[in-house]
Design an enzyme around this catalytic site. Structure first.
Site, mmCIF file in Angstrom:
data_model
loop_
_atom_site.group_PDB
_atom_site.id
_atom_site.type_symbol
_atom_site.label_atom_id
_atom_site.label_comp_id
_atom_site.label_asym_id
_atom_site.label_seq_id
_atom_site.Cartn_x
_atom_site.Cartn_y
_atom_site.Cartn_z
ATOM 1 N N TYR B 439 0.915 -1.030 0.112
ATOM 2 C CA TYR B 439 0.119 0.060 0.077
ATOM 3 C C TYR B 439 0.580 1.251 -0.207
ATOM 4 O O TYR B 439 1.672 1.346 0.165
ATOM 5 C CB TYR B 439 -1.424 -0.144 1.318
ATOM 6 C CG TYR B 439 -1.143 0.055 2.987
ATOM 7 C CD1 TYR B 439 0.700 0.423 3.278
ATOM 8 C CD2 TYR B 439 -1.945 -0.657 3.516
ATOM 9 C CE1 TYR B 439 0.598 0.525 4.503
ATOM 10 C CE2 TYR B 439 -1.812 -0.301 5.417
ATOM 11 C CZ TYR B 439 -0.759 -0.034 5.180
ATOM 12 O OH TYR B 439 -0.498 -0.030 6.581
ATOM 13 N N GLU B 440 0.245 2.539 -0.412
ATOM 14 C CA GLU B 440 1.019 3.846 -0.129
ATOM 15 C C GLU B 440 1.632 3.950 -1.411
ATOM 16 O O GLU B 440 2.704 4.199 -1.319
ATOM 17 C CB GLU B 440 1.409 4.263 0.786
ATOM 18 C CG GLU B 440 1.762 5.705 1.278
ATOM 19 C CD GLU B 440 0.349 6.162 1.060
ATOM 20 O OE1 GLU B 440 -0.870 5.865 1.644
ATOM 21 O OE2 GLU B 440 0.533 7.612 -0.039
#
Lengths: 581, 581
Positions: B439-440
């Site tokens: 993620y990110e």
């Protein structure tokens, strides 16, 4: 912050039971045909029946079983764990039927002795089948793998009566087998075990103690479960030299050899594990159970070692099989998923897919080379073949299972956010395969076995292997000069490190054992990739994959060998207290 | 076959709630004192309050919170997932109380603007606290990290009215914030999103669409949940240039600014994830919800990018924090567990522990160097500092999270069979931390950001960093000549590869992005290890660790750079079809 999902919702794409898997028939065929040929095995008297046609037929049938029967139950095994109900282990939905297909298809019998109802085929075929079965359903594959280990141990060490009674039942898959080594205080240090065996005076023994981490310690899919249990006789010396091996069936055979009265063994509890949920991992209580001595008193470890090579190789196949399945899933996903074009066309995604495929090929070739060497040793009694099989075993086990972990990690990465969602299925591979680097001797134990026992011939087996690699590279010089040169140089550096290693004391060897093993696996992998490329004339898909492996992955060997030769001082200077925070 | 357990049964050693964790205060103190000093930050006018005494007090208090309040709820978060009940997310046992301690202790406010009730302290301190909180309880730490991102976005882009209404509530932790980017078809390709925003004519907008993978999309631990949502205005162009940012609260503030009527947004379902069970990952349905435009129309991506650096750095700290916790658990286990002596004294186990500790130190130093650079940029407006922070961000994120994965894998390996049992707790680290690499911005996206955007200054920021590394190595030549030489040579090789990289087309850069990033992280890590060794006079524990890193781990840079410079052709020659099996 959020999970950057490169996919439609997982639950949209995969149902709970659908796990696309195609047994890697073409790769296995190619490797046993051109890379580590099975042909010389089939030319021996012992394995004369293992012709190319028969191998083809057997592998083809196994692939069908894997695709159509085993793979479809894999998700169910993860989602509905085996469970303990009133002292009986209930297996996951569909496992009983799938197991019946394994047993009735004769898949437990592949390499089992013909005299007891087995097919007597080479381990190379058996291991190729375990590769396929592991990719399809690891939890279930573990059951026949364990039974095969028991068959091997009994065949080598049991009395004729025991053999006559047990082997046909185990080989048919009617009964299953387990290995009972571990106790809470005795893991890698098997010699610390405390389970007791008292002679009853009638040829039987009374077994008392607790064993943990017993895979498939009980189940409702076979009519009986037979335990091979390590225990100590009264007055036995401490350590591994005071350990004997006993056969302890769950149900005592009656006069007709049918499962009869309950024996004094029961499952206390099942472990709650990271993965492999379909495989019941049992805490076993032996409370005055009746057992039969297998082999000689106090020689239990030797009997265990008989089957160790094949058991470890079987675990190598587990890592490779799961890696195959994860790789297939990632490639398929990457071909479907669009994010600024199909993601398989993004160079970094393609790099991951190529890494996965190159490592699977390398690990599979190493493991099958080990199996072929073992078959040649069995068939010919040749000590060099035996030494090669022994040398390759820890490499195959450690690298095969590391490949399982690395490839399933990368497969999840290719899936992005969707990979983290359990319904997608790739997380199961990541969880399931993790144990393969731990059980049957941790990968650290494998590395120590390599630099200790397996180099105790002053490196003879290693040098013979390096010779083969260098000869192969010289042959390849005409067609693929740059790749050949890289492989040759790597083998030469590895030879120097081997020369260094065999002159060291054990602490220095051990401190470099893991990176030394990694380097050896890389160089062997490059060697087999090069062979594959040559077999197809130095061009095409296999040559491209070889180029990728040799140019992109092989170069890591130098760093590994630098670490391998660093010695123990630098490592041991770091006290646990200093490392604590 | 069995799991070779090097431990007493997991359940014997750890209860379900006991997770021994000590916030790594001494390491953080040392790094911010001697390795990437905070002092220059405290010398700026903006951060004049961040004196050594204050930093010490803040970090000490945070450590207490982590050890005494957050770590004790970590297991409960794993075992009792957040769940959806009648449309409301119920959080894991103990999370509400632990969150209250975070909010009431002012830990959401650390770096928030003073004008709105924040403490205005450097991000270097905030990130050090996130490191500690992540090790204690990753699932819960994610909540304030997200809120801080929203505070930053609103502070930079929202109207004064919005700021006055929302910022104090978010900064106090009364309300929490989320980021809503992802849609099923729009993951890494954010520009593909379809959620719509229609102007209502009164300054508000009506938001309609579905968002997925929304961390902490709802909960019962804050009085309101405020969503930052990316959506398209009518007639917006396709791609990222047609995206606007909206603030959509779950409960519409009433005239007193208190949570009032329900807005048209609801949680449809929670994802069933590999780990991070305590953090509810929501599918959000926006059905005519009322939102407020943040920043300019069609400039939503720019507003998102404002906070991207810190959000990514926050995820780096997640990886590092979990690695710290896993490392601590492994060291403690290895000191207790006896198998032929205490296993911590076996060279191969010590090698694993040393690798873990060396990587944690390197990753932490890189991430805190990034935070310090960001603070210097904020305080001075200096473009070089800003460029350094931007350059280090993808390295910190990718290497920090890779370290989280590698270290938790090794920590499990040290535990042997016990590590595979969920009750031991190390498996939770392994599962939880896996998402941080995804993620990110996946780690692949980070690598492409590095070789694309972050090298688009023709390598200026990279060369300045390499200059610093080489200067550091020259200083170290007097005290630690061999280590200094190795670091200097590595920096020089990395410079050559950087020179190559900046002249390449994007496909070739991207094909080498991940290994280039890995090499940069290794060299930076060696640089900070060398600094640490020098700071203690070139002897002692830190010098030993530096020696281990530079001799054993750093050498991998050459293989990474070989791969980095291989170009795209070799990778793209491998078609997905050929890689499928």
């Amino acid at each position: 912050m959020h999970i950057r999902a490169p996919g439609p919702l997982a639950k949209v794409r995969f149902t709970e039971t659908e796990m696309p898997f195609r047994a890697p028939l073409s790769d296995i065929r190619f490797i046993l045909g051109k890379v580590v040929p099975l042909a010389p095995v089939a030319e021996t008297e012992l394995f004369a029946e293992a012709t190319a046609d028969l191998a083809e037929a057997v592998l083809g049938e196994a692939a069908k079983l894997c695709d159509e029967v085993l793979a479809p139950v894999n998700r169910a095994g993860d989602m509905t764990s085996a469970r303990l109900e009133n002292g009986v282990v209930r297996t996951s939905p569909g496992f009983a039927e799938a197991y019946r297909a394994i047993a009735e298809g004769g898949w437990v019998a592949v390499s089992a002795p013909v005299a007891s109802g087995g097919m007597g085929l080479p381990q190379a075929l058996n291991m190729a089948i375990h590769d396929m079965m592991s990719g399809a359903c690891l939890s279930l594959q573990l059951n026949p793998l364990l039974t095969q280990g028991q068959i091997e141990a009994l065949d080598h060490h049991a009395s004729d009566d025991i053999k006559a009674l047990y082997l046909p039942k185990l080989i048919s898959g009617d009964w299953s087998g387990t290995m009972n080594l571990t106790e809470p205080q005795a893991g890698s240090d098997v010699g610390a075990l405390r389970t007791k065996a008292e002679p009853n005076g009638d040829g039987t023994y009374t077994i008392t103690g607790q064993k943990i981490f017993i895979s498939w310690g009980d189940s409702d899919i076979t009519k009986n479960v037979c335990h091979l249990v390590l225990a100590r006789l009264p007055g036995a010396v401490e350590g591994t030299k005071g350990i004997s091996l006993f056969l302890v069936p769950k149900l005592l055979p009656d006069d007709d050899g049918q499962p009869g009265a309950r024996n004094g063994v029961r499952v206390v509890s099942l472990e709650h594990k990271l993965g492999l949920h379909g495989s019941p991992t049992c805490v076993m209580e032996y409370d005055g159970a009746t057992g039969w001595l297998i082999g000689e008193e106090n020689r239990g470890m030797a009997a265990m070692f008989t089957m160790m090579n094949n058991a470890r190789l079987g675990v190598a196949m587990q890592g490779i099989g799961v890696a195959e399945a994860a790789c297939q899933m990632a490639v398929e996903f990457a071909q479907d998923r669009r994010q600024m074009g199909v993601i398989a066309d993004h160079p970094d995604v393609r790099r991951m897919l190529a890494t996965m495929r190159a490592e699977v090929f390398a690990a599979r070739s190493i493991a099958l080379a080990c199996a072929v060497a073992g078959d040649m040793a069995t068939a010919t009694g040749d000590r060099d073949w035996a030494a090669r099989a022994a040398f390759l075993t820890p490499i195959a086990k450690s690298y095969g299972t590391q490949t399982g972990m690395d490839v399933s990690e990368m497969a999840m990465q290719v899936h992005g956010g969707m990979g983290y969602i359990e319904e997608t299925g790739v997380a199961q591979f990541y969880r399931d395969v993790r144990v393969t680097a731990i059980y049957e001797g941790t990968n650290g134990i494998q590395a120590m076995d390599l630099v200790g026992r397996k180099l105790s011939d002053d490196g003879e087996a290693a040098y013979r292997l390096l010779e083969e690699i260098e000869t192969g590279a010289e042959v390849a010089r005409v067609t693929l000069p740059d790749l050949a040169e890289d492989v040759w140089a790597a083998a030469e550096t590895l030879r120097e490190s081997t020369e260094w290693m065999v002159t060291q004391e054990m602490p220095d060897r051990c401190a470099g054992a893991a990176p030394y093993l990694s380097a050896f696996a890389l160089v062997l992998g490059a060697h087999y990739h090069l062979r594959a490329a040559l077999a197809e004339g130095g061009t095409g898909a296999r040559a491209n994959l070889a180029r990728f492996h040799i140019r992109r992955l092989l170069p890591q060997y130098t760093a590994h060998l630098t670490a391998a030769r660093d010695g123990a001082n630098g490592v041991m200077a770091l006290s646990p207290e200093a490392l604590a925070s």
